[in-house]
Design a protein around this motif. Structure first.
Motif: not given
Length: 234
Positions: A104-123
């Motif tokens: 679960f933590l491995n997945g949470a790490r990946m999700a965190y990066e994806m969400i942070v970058m998607a928010y910055a890019d407006g995706d």
């Protein structure tokens, strides 16, 4: 002697000879013969008397405690047995046997990066698949406001220093897990004239977040979604 009498005598003698030959080949019944073997019984099968010896033979059962220990071994290796976190993770595993805290933590790490970058890019498309409806609405509003002002964000995700589960609970069929994440991020916000208005375009900043993920344990969808965010200030 007529020819008919001769033929009759010939067949009588032949019948007697055949009888004696069969007797010599097949033998005589003495009353001590073994019963014929049942062709549908395995050769090594135990005699019927052994099965009726007064004992019931049952298949060995695994001890329930041993089964629990094996089932919760991944959780016990993650959180010390007897602690509130261990108990809450065990309760979650009972609702969802596939749950593994490390995975679960491995997945949470990946999700965190994806969400942070998607928010910055407006995706918005990427965010919609990772966020609950309430959180997505908040993110979408912030992105829309930023776009209306003509602002843009430039971010570089450096990495995650630490990710740990701080709380877990199961309410009905919904499981929720809160994760404390310490990340390194370069982020700068510019206005429509490309003037820096927030952040730093060169220096790495440490970001401390408390994110809560949730999923319906009855659902076939194995993915967790972000349902709450909070900034942690140390």
């Amino acid at each position: 002697m007529s020819s008919n009498d001769f033929i009759t005598l010939f067949f009588l003698v032949a019948a007697v000879l055949i009888f004696f030959q069969l007797r010599s080949v097949l033998g005589r019944r003495t009353g001590n013969e073994k019963p014929p073997r049942d062709l549908y019984t395995p050769r090594d099968a135990a005699p019927a008397e052994a099965a009726d010896a007064g004992k019931v033979v049952t298949l060995p059962r695994r001890d329930a405690t041993a089964e629990d220990d094996d089932r919760f071994s991944a959780i016990d290796a993650f959180a010390a047995p007897g602690t509130p976190l261990n108990e809450s993770l065990r309760a979650l595993n009972k609702a969802d046997a596939s749950f593994n805290p490390k995975e679960f933590l491995n997945g949470a790490r990946m999700a965190y990066e994806m969400i942070v970058m998607a928010y910055a890019d407006g995706d918005r498309k990427a965010l919609k698949n990772l966020l609950s409806r309430e959180v997505y609405d908040g993110f979408e509003t912030a992105i829309a406001d930023r776009e209306a002002r003509g602002e843009k964000v430039k971010s570089t995700f450096v990495g995650i220093d630490k990710a740990e589960i701080t709380h877990a609970e199961t309410k009905g069929s919904e499981a929720q897990i809160t994760v404390r994440i310490v990340s390194q991020l370069i982020s700068a916000t510019y206005d429509k004239a490309d003037a820096l208005i927030e952040g730093d375009a060169e220096n790495v900043a440490e970001v401390n977040d408390l994110w809560t993920f949730a999923r319906d344990t009855r659902s076939r969808d194995p993915n967790w979604k972000l349902v709450a965010t909070e900034s942690e200030h140390e």
